[in-house]
Design an enzyme around this catalytic site. Sequence first.
Site, PDB file in Angstrom:
ATOM      1  N   GLY A 142      74.707  83.289  90.353  1.00  0.00           N
ATOM      2  CA  GLY A 142      74.356  83.481  91.884  1.00  0.00           C
ATOM      3  C   GLY A 142      75.107  84.374  92.763  1.00  0.00           C
ATOM      4  O   GLY A 142      74.487  84.721  93.723  1.00  0.00           O
ATOM      5  N   GLU A 192      81.729  82.924  95.551  1.00  0.00           N
ATOM      6  CA  GLU A 192      80.461  82.038  95.283  1.00  0.00           C
ATOM      7  C   GLU A 192      79.242  82.261  96.119  1.00  0.00           C
ATOM      8  O   GLU A 192      79.190  82.929  97.179  1.00  0.00           O
ATOM      9  CB  GLU A 192      80.713  80.500  95.734  1.00  0.00           C
ATOM     10  CG  GLU A 192      81.263  79.874  94.513  1.00  0.00           C
ATOM     11  CD  GLU A 192      80.502  79.176  93.610  1.00  0.00           C
ATOM     12  OE1 GLU A 192      79.417  79.869  93.656  1.00  0.00           O
ATOM     13  OE2 GLU A 192      80.710  78.394  92.885  1.00  0.00           O
ATOM     14  N   ASP A 193      77.870  82.072  95.518  1.00  0.00           N
ATOM     15  CA  ASP A 193      76.764  82.347  96.724  1.00  0.00           C
ATOM     16  C   ASP A 193      76.490  81.093  97.438  1.00  0.00           C
ATOM     17  O   ASP A 193      76.195  81.418  98.694  1.00  0.00           O
ATOM     18  CB  ASP A 193      75.407  82.156  95.470  1.00  0.00           C
ATOM     19  CG  ASP A 193      75.595  81.164  94.544  1.00  0.00           C
ATOM     20  OD1 ASP A 193      76.665  80.145  94.477  1.00  0.00           O
ATOM     21  OD2 ASP A 193      74.638  80.925  93.776  1.00  0.00           O
ATOM     22  N   ASP A 197      77.861  73.992  98.265  1.00  0.00           N
ATOM     23  CA  ASP A 197      76.720  72.570  98.742  1.00  0.00           C
ATOM     24  C   ASP A 197      77.540  71.340  98.387  1.00  0.00           C
ATOM     25  O   ASP A 197      78.459  71.053  99.422  1.00  0.00           O
ATOM     26  CB  ASP A 197      75.704  72.616  97.465  1.00  0.00           C
ATOM     27  CG  ASP A 197      74.760  71.359  97.748  1.00  0.00           C
ATOM     28  OD1 ASP A 197      74.685  70.904  98.923  1.00  0.00           O
ATOM     29  OD2 ASP A 197      74.014  71.270  96.928  1.00  0.00           O
ATOM     30  N   LYS A 227      76.956  74.602 102.931  1.00  0.00           N
ATOM     31  CA  LYS A 227      76.084  73.426 103.486  1.00  0.00           C
ATOM     32  C   LYS A 227      77.129  72.451 104.096  1.00  0.00           C
ATOM     33  O   LYS A 227      77.648  71.665 103.176  1.00  0.00           O
ATOM     34  CB  LYS A 227      75.043  72.927 102.309  1.00  0.00           C
ATOM     35  CG  LYS A 227      73.797  73.897 102.093  1.00  0.00           C
ATOM     36  CD  LYS A 227      73.183  73.186 100.762  1.00  0.00           C
ATOM     37  CE  LYS A 227      71.935  74.058 100.670  1.00  0.00           C
ATOM     38  NZ  LYS A 227      71.195  73.633  99.373  1.00  0.00           N
ATOM     39  N   ILE A 252      67.395  76.657  99.155  1.00  0.00           N
ATOM     40  CA  ILE A 252      67.009  78.092  99.626  1.00  0.00           C
ATOM     41  C   ILE A 252      66.861  78.828  98.148  1.00  0.00           C
ATOM     42  O   ILE A 252      67.435  78.580  97.341  1.00  0.00           O
ATOM     43  CB  ILE A 252      67.928  78.668 100.574  1.00  0.00           C
ATOM     44  CG1 ILE A 252      69.226  78.447  99.917  1.00  0.00           C
ATOM     45  CG2 ILE A 252      67.666  78.066 101.870  1.00  0.00           C
ATOM     46  CD1 ILE A 252      70.213  79.521 100.044  1.00  0.00           C
ATOM     47  N   ASP A 265      68.573  81.349  92.685  1.00  0.00           N
ATOM     48  CA  ASP A 265      67.329  81.068  92.012  1.00  0.00           C
ATOM     49  C   ASP A 265      66.483  79.679  92.169  1.00  0.00           C
ATOM     50  O   ASP A 265      67.317  78.607  92.483  1.00  0.00           O
ATOM     51  CB  ASP A 265      67.718  81.157  90.403  1.00  0.00           C
ATOM     52  CG  ASP A 265      68.545  80.175  90.098  1.00  0.00           C
ATOM     53  OD1 ASP A 265      69.459  79.727  90.460  1.00  0.00           O
ATOM     54  OD2 ASP A 265      67.909  79.399  88.956  1.00  0.00           O
ATOM     55  N   ARG A 282      66.068  85.418  91.998  1.00  0.00           N
ATOM     56  CA  ARG A 282      67.502  85.992  92.462  1.00  0.00           C
ATOM     57  C   ARG A 282      67.272  87.459  92.870  1.00  0.00           C
ATOM     58  O   ARG A 282      68.190  87.882  93.707  1.00  0.00           O
ATOM     59  CB  ARG A 282      68.023  86.130  91.051  1.00  0.00           C
ATOM     60  CG  ARG A 282      68.597  84.836  90.573  1.00  0.00           C
ATOM     61  CD  ARG A 282      69.375  84.916  89.323  1.00  0.00           C
ATOM     62  NE  ARG A 282      69.676  83.834  88.467  1.00  0.00           N
ATOM     63  CZ  ARG A 282      70.384  82.517  88.868  1.00  0.00           C
ATOM     64  NH1 ARG A 282      71.101  82.710  89.870  1.00  0.00           N
ATOM     65  NH2 ARG A 282      70.457  81.678  88.041  1.00  0.00           N
TER      66      ARG A 282
HETATM   67  P1  5GP Z   1      77.980  72.391  94.520  1.00  0.00           P
HETATM   68  O1  5GP Z   1      78.712  72.364  93.098  1.00  0.00           O
HETATM   69  O2  5GP Z   1      78.797  72.804  95.689  1.00  0.00           O
HETATM   70  O3  5GP Z   1      77.158  71.023  94.570  1.00  0.00           O
HETATM   71  O4  5GP Z   1      76.844  73.571  94.099  1.00  0.00           O
HETATM   72  C1  5GP Z   1      77.080  74.744  93.932  1.00  0.00           C
HETATM   73  C2  5GP Z   1      76.033  75.398  93.203  1.00  0.00           C
HETATM   74  O5  5GP Z   1      74.740  75.008  93.170  1.00  0.00           O
HETATM   75  C3  5GP Z   1      75.845  76.830  93.844  1.00  0.00           C
HETATM   76  O6  5GP Z   1      76.692  77.621  93.267  1.00  0.00           O
HETATM   77  C4  5GP Z   1      74.368  76.990  93.259  1.00  0.00           C
HETATM   78  O7  5GP Z   1      74.214  77.689  92.076  1.00  0.00           O
HETATM   79  C5  5GP Z   1      73.654  75.621  93.592  1.00  0.00           C
HETATM   80  N1  5GP Z   1      73.005  75.836  94.692  1.00  0.00           N
HETATM   81  C6  5GP Z   1      73.252  74.793  95.732  1.00  0.00           C
HETATM   82  N2  5GP Z   1      72.526  74.661  96.742  1.00  0.00           N
HETATM   83  C7  5GP Z   1      71.560  75.610  96.438  1.00  0.00           C
HETATM   84  C8  5GP Z   1      70.462  76.021  97.058  1.00  0.00           C
HETATM   85  O8  5GP Z   1      69.842  75.722  98.136  1.00  0.00           O
HETATM   86  N3  5GP Z   1      69.439  76.766  96.165  1.00  0.00           N
HETATM   87  C9  5GP Z   1      69.882  77.405  95.082  1.00  0.00           C
HETATM   88  N4  5GP Z   1      69.209  78.151  94.521  1.00  0.00           N
HETATM   89  N5  5GP Z   1      70.953  76.931  94.561  1.00  0.00           N
HETATM   90  C10 5GP Z   1      71.789  76.054  95.069  1.00  0.00           C
HETATM   91 MG    MG Z   2      76.985  79.148  91.694  1.00  0.00          MG
END
Ligand code: 5GP
Ligand code: MG
Length: 181
Positions: free
Chosen positions: A49, A103-104, A107, A135, A157, A163, A169
Amino acid sequence: MKRVTLKDKTFELFIPYETLQTAIKELANRINNDYKDKQTPLFLGVLNGSFMFMSELMKEIEFNCEMSFVKLASYSGTTSLGRVSELIGLADNLQGRDIIVVEDIVDTGDSIEHLLRSLVGHEPASVEIATLLLKPDSYTKKIPVKYSAMSIPNDFIVGFGLDYNQLGRNLKNIYKIVDEK
Ligand code: 5GP
Ligand code: MG
């Protein structure tokens, strides 16, 4: 493009590229300022990402630095699986380095928590997180996310590296899922 369809889902324009670009430049300025006196920091992009954010960010970085990528997948479809897989591609010369994880999106924070746990064992001098998107309503960890270009609500998103089932992407803007109620 105002709307895009990827597989079974429709997405509407949410953050245009120009807005992303401005936010990324501002973030790069902060990093330039904070790291200008450090010894060859290492930017560690988290694939897949982060690739677009990483390239946009690195063009604005003004100090000598190294770049590398690791892979860590946690998402399938539009909801987190609540687990993270293994970390692939981590170099072994991280001791004493100043590392900026790129990081992209952050969350829940599960991914960065897992990543940091692996990194700390390598005894880096410092580790900070730089993310395109955060977020805040979903983030549950205590780890400080020092560098985030933009904060967004909890909508799913796509675009600019992010993606939906591996699609989207390549989109230059960021799109938000359209609620089908
Ligand atoms: P976390 O581990 O912080 O919950 O999630 C991180 C990863 O979840 C991000 O690097 C991404 O790959 C994916 N992710 C979280 N939210 C979104 C979103 O709204 N859209 C997409 N496409 N990927 C997300
Ligand atoms: Mg990621």
